[in-house]
Design an enzyme around this catalytic site. Sequence first.
Site, mmCIF file in Angstrom:
data_model
loop_
_atom_site.group_PDB
_atom_site.id
_atom_site.type_symbol
_atom_site.label_atom_id
_atom_site.label_comp_id
_atom_site.label_asym_id
_atom_site.label_seq_id
_atom_site.Cartn_x
_atom_site.Cartn_y
_atom_site.Cartn_z
ATOM 1 N N ASP A 54 -1.635 5.301 -5.766
ATOM 2 C CA ASP A 54 -1.868 4.445 -4.608
ATOM 3 C C ASP A 54 -2.029 2.981 -5.008
ATOM 4 O OD1 ASP A 54 -2.633 3.309 -2.241
ATOM 5 O OD2 ASP A 54 -4.517 4.405 -2.053
ATOM 6 N N ASP A 104 0.803 -1.217 0.000
ATOM 7 C CA ASP A 104 0.000 0.000 0.000
ATOM 8 C C ASP A 104 0.840 1.273 0.000
ATOM 9 O OD1 ASP A 104 -2.093 1.721 0.186
ATOM 10 O OD2 ASP A 104 -2.679 1.171 2.219
#
Length: 401
Positions: free
Chosen positions: A279, A83
């Site tokens: 992201d 992440d």
Amino acid sequence: MDQIAPFIIFLLAAVSKTLASSILDGARLGMRQVDFGGNFTKDELFARSACRSSRLSLDFRSSEYMIDLSIGTPPQLISGLADTGSDLIWAQCKPEQPTGYDPNKSETVYNLPCNSNECLHAPNRVPDGCCLYDIIYGTGSAQGYIISDTFRLGDDNPVSIPNMTFGCTFSSSLPNLANFTGIIGLSRSEYSLIRQLGIDKFSYCLDTDVNTVKPMFLGSAAILDGPLVQSTPLLVFPEQSFFYHVNVTGISLGSELLPIPQYLFQFNPSNHSGGVIIDSGTPITRLVPQAFDIVSQALVKLVNLPIVDDPSKKLCFSLPSGSKMPSMPDMIFHFDGGDFKWTMDKYMSSKNGSVFCLLILKPPGEFTISVIGTIQMQNIHVLYDLKNNLLSFSPAEFDKL
Ligand SMILES: *[C@@H]1O[C@H](CO)[C@@H](O)[C@H](O)[C@H]1NC(C)=O
Ligand SMILES: *[C@@H]1O[C@H](CO)[C@@H](O)[C@H](O)[C@H]1NC(C)=O
Ligand SMILES: *[C@@H]1O[C@H](CO)[C@@H](O)[C@H](O)[C@H]1NC(C)=O
Ligand SMILES: *[C@@H]1O[C@H](CO)[C@@H](O)[C@H](O)[C@H]1NC(C)=O
Ligand SMILES: *[C@@H]1O[C@H](CO)[C@@H](O)[C@H](O)[C@H]1NC(C)=O
Ligand SMILES: *[C@@H]1O[C@H](CO)[C@@H](O)[C@H](O)[C@H]1NC(C)=O
Ligand SMILES: *[C@@H]1O[C@H](CO)[C@@H](O)[C@H](O)[C@H]1NC(C)=O
């Protein structure tokens, strides 16, 4: 996953790590899709993500990627969501999370004192809670405490890195459907895996094949060259320094530049709105509502088919029976310094034989920034260069990796 950023400026070097520095320089890590090994058909994968989405009011498809690592001595395996949109590395912990990491079974675990730097500056720290954090992500939240233990990671030659700071999560409302047991924060924060390893660049390329392991390269192994490489600055805002902000200057549909006002993509430090981040923890790209509406209107004009009411508020069209999806132009994201070109299959998807939808969403409730997600990044090799603040990208050549 993007997390809600606290309105605090972290200027202190909270976690100082010299030992780990560069041990993993040149390493290659494996990333697996969450549904890895699940033997799902493409439709099933879709159904699974749709299922996650209806539970969470945020859309998911099988486009989340995991990194495996071991924590503790003897090692306990954790599969964490890779992440770039969050800071902290955390593992689900026993006894509250029965499949998680058990600190009591590790000989190398350290409980950090309340007044340690690691605790005092922990991301999303609970005020007055010794070492406790409470992180809100786009899809749920996680609560736990900060501790330290030895990590083992690296695919070819796993190495041990003592005293890594991470979170032991005892409670989380994140979806249980995905098969991960933690989150590996890869942001620019002092607490992320990248920073704790002392790595100043990394790269990955995600493909759509559920059953292959995708490479992530660390340090000197992260190289991107060739004539197709483009680069754009990574913007650094002290008010939100951990996200990988990029400068999107516009979006085109074919040759038409859409009339999206520039300010919608510019980060506003006063209220943390605007801006665009990249992201790896968000599957589907999200655009702030005004930008989303402009893109939708352009598509509605172009497609000229009836709009279907979609429960998850996606833009969906209905197809007359027996007909195919109309062919549509490329969607181009213009960056300061380069263009991302998405062919139709990257931004439109067939839901079933009679409905197809735009693979871009609006952000959920409290989130006011735009996010470029993994579905649109698939088959692109992306390099994050933290030292030079540059994001480079190029079509992935999987056979050469
Ligand atoms: C998730 O993990 C469980 C237990 O290891 C396994 O049985 C299941 O098949 C996994 N699901 C997927 C989608 O990989
Ligand atoms: C995967 O699913 C297909 C179709 O359902 C089946 O034929 C195949 O044997 C399965 N493979 C594995 C490894 O389970
Ligand atoms: C670890 O040991 C402590 C102290 O004995 C105990 O309170 C805690 O519940 C144990 N944790 C687990 C995961 O068993
Ligand atoms: C890890 O931290 C503990 C506690 O601060 C310390 O005693 C130990 O020497 C450290 N180990 C390494 C290898 O740095
Ligand atoms: C943030 O501030 C800007 C400029 O003051 C304003 O235009 C914008 O609407 C604000 N955004 C939010 C989400 O409050
Ligand atoms: C974004 O790119 C545009 C076009 O190159 C430039 O004018 C602008 O200053 C850039 N914004 C930031 C914050 O760097
Ligand atoms: C396709 O999805 C739409 C909207 O969810 C639904 O109304 C329709 O019945 C579905 N069609 C088929 C053939 O499954």
